[in-house]
Design an enzyme around this catalytic site. Structure first.
Site, PDB file in Angstrom:
ATOM      1  N   THR A 109      24.817  30.413  40.538  1.00  0.00           N
ATOM      2  CA  THR A 109      23.720  31.261  40.525  1.00  0.00           C
ATOM      3  C   THR A 109      24.395  32.471  39.525  1.00  0.00           C
ATOM      4  O   THR A 109      25.516  33.132  39.440  1.00  0.00           O
ATOM      5  CB  THR A 109      23.926  32.225  42.016  1.00  0.00           C
ATOM      6  N   LYS A 137      15.760  31.376  41.174  1.00  0.00           N
ATOM      7  CA  LYS A 137      16.656  31.895  41.965  1.00  0.00           C
ATOM      8  C   LYS A 137      16.406  32.744  41.942  1.00  0.00           C
ATOM      9  O   LYS A 137      16.557  33.938  42.922  1.00  0.00           O
ATOM     10  CB  LYS A 137      17.712  31.560  41.643  1.00  0.00           C
ATOM     11  N   LYS A 175      24.722  40.470  44.264  1.00  0.00           N
ATOM     12  CA  LYS A 175      25.064  39.894  43.667  1.00  0.00           C
ATOM     13  C   LYS A 175      23.662  39.806  42.950  1.00  0.00           C
ATOM     14  O   LYS A 175      23.539  39.607  41.985  1.00  0.00           O
ATOM     15  CB  LYS A 175      26.143  38.531  43.106  1.00  0.00           C
TER      16      LYS A 175
END
Ligand code: NAD
Length: 298
Positions: free
Chosen positions: A93, A168, A243
């Site tokens: 990611t 995402k 994050k």
């Protein structure tokens, strides 16, 4: 059988590589960590001593690394050793800008490439039940799809380079905001003398229904498998939620999108981490919200 190199054999990459072995592929792996290399060897991955050795004469390279800077560093290195035409996939990611940058590196080296981040966590990785969100050309997608299917149960081609990372980041911004909202609703219910079960029974079948409530309920009881029943052991670590929320805010600033709820969720998780809860499950946010002074002063 495809010859695959897998770089980054950590909590996610280790079980993903193991599933490729189980599906009959020849997997050579590399990780900086000796513990990760040893664990991968036990699951049938042939471990190399360096990236250069791992990627030589393979048909596909997959990376699963912590952040954009690691992916840029590793792709820059590995593209010097692969044959032109090798398919390169990143499942970490990372920010959209870094994802597009490494697609550019691959194109220059004559290699098709995909950004293919995942959701489903370590349990999904172990069970081969991840969802892959994929960005890249139709040709690269059709070459990589069967490999992703060995590690996941839902594969969505979202668009061109960077589209997988964009999907995402947007999904996880919804998750961060919805979990904060569900936590707040339970805290308010407690103050109003409403039981957890009563709020759950109503909201789970009403317009407040969402995954954070019905699959990951932040109070013990209503959803027995949620981390709240296991003292908020992850699950999905709060630091990883932070994050992803920071990536969403970086992308919002770069693209001019207005995301005030995402910004607020990022602030809440940042405070939660500063208070020392980064390694807890992200649903543990409810415990900070109950201590209202910490939130007010944050
Ligand atoms: P991790 O820290 O367990 O694994 C990353 C691995 O990369 C480590 O083993 C590290 O040694 C290795 N590494 C770093 N630099 C390297 C280099 N130069 N060469 C070789 N190996 C190197 O992290 P993870 O939980 O497996 O997560 C990987 C990615 O997946 C992250 O981007 C994370 O955000 C994403 N992700 C994680 C989860 C989760 O639940 N853990 C869920 C979805 C997505």
């Amino acid at each position: 059988m495809t010859k695959i190199a897998f770089i980054g054999l950590g909590n996610m990459g280790g079980p993903m590589a193991a599933n490729l072995v189980k599906a009959g592929h020849a997997v050579t792996g590399f990780d900086l960590s000796e513990a990760s290399r040893n664990a991968a060897a036990k699951s049938g991955v042939s471990v190399a001593g360096a990236i250069s050795q791992a990627v030589r004469e393979t048909e596909c390279v997959i990376t699963m690394l912590p952040a954009g800077s690691h992916v840029i560093y590793v792709w820059d290195e590995l593209l010097g050793f692969v044959d032109p035409g090798t398919l390169i996939i990143d499942s970490s990611t990372i920010d959209v800008e870094s994802a597009r940058k490494v697609h550019g590196f691959a194109e220059k080296a004559g290699c098709p490439s995909l950004d293919a981040p995942v959701s489903g966590g370590t349990a999904g990785a172990a069970a081969g039940a991840l969802t892959f969100m994929v960005g890249g050309s139709d040709g690269a997608f059709s070459r990589g799809k069967h490999l992703l299917e060995a590690m996941g149960k839902k594969i969505v081609h979202c668009g061109d380079a960077g589209a997988g990372q964009a999907a995402k980041i947007c999904n996880n911004m919804i998750l961060g905001v919805s979990m904060a909202a569900v936590c707040e609703a339970f805290v308010l219910a407690e103050r109003l003398g409403l039981s957890h079960q009563a709020l759950f029974d109503v909201a789970s079948t009403s317009s407040g229904q969402c995954w954070s409530l019905t699959s990951y309920c932040p109070v013990p009881g209503p959803v027995p498998a949620s981390p709240a029943n296991n003292d908020y052991k992850p699950g999905f670590m709060a630091s990883l939620m932070l994050k992803d929320l920071m990536l969403s805010q970086q992308a919002a600033a770069a693209s001019g999108a207005t995301t005030p709820m995402g910004a607020q969720a990022a602030q809440l998780y940042s405070l939660f981490e500063k208070l020392g809860h980064g390694t807890e499950d992200f649903s543990g946010l409810i415990r900070m919200l109950r201590g209202t002074e910490a939130v007010k002063s944050g």
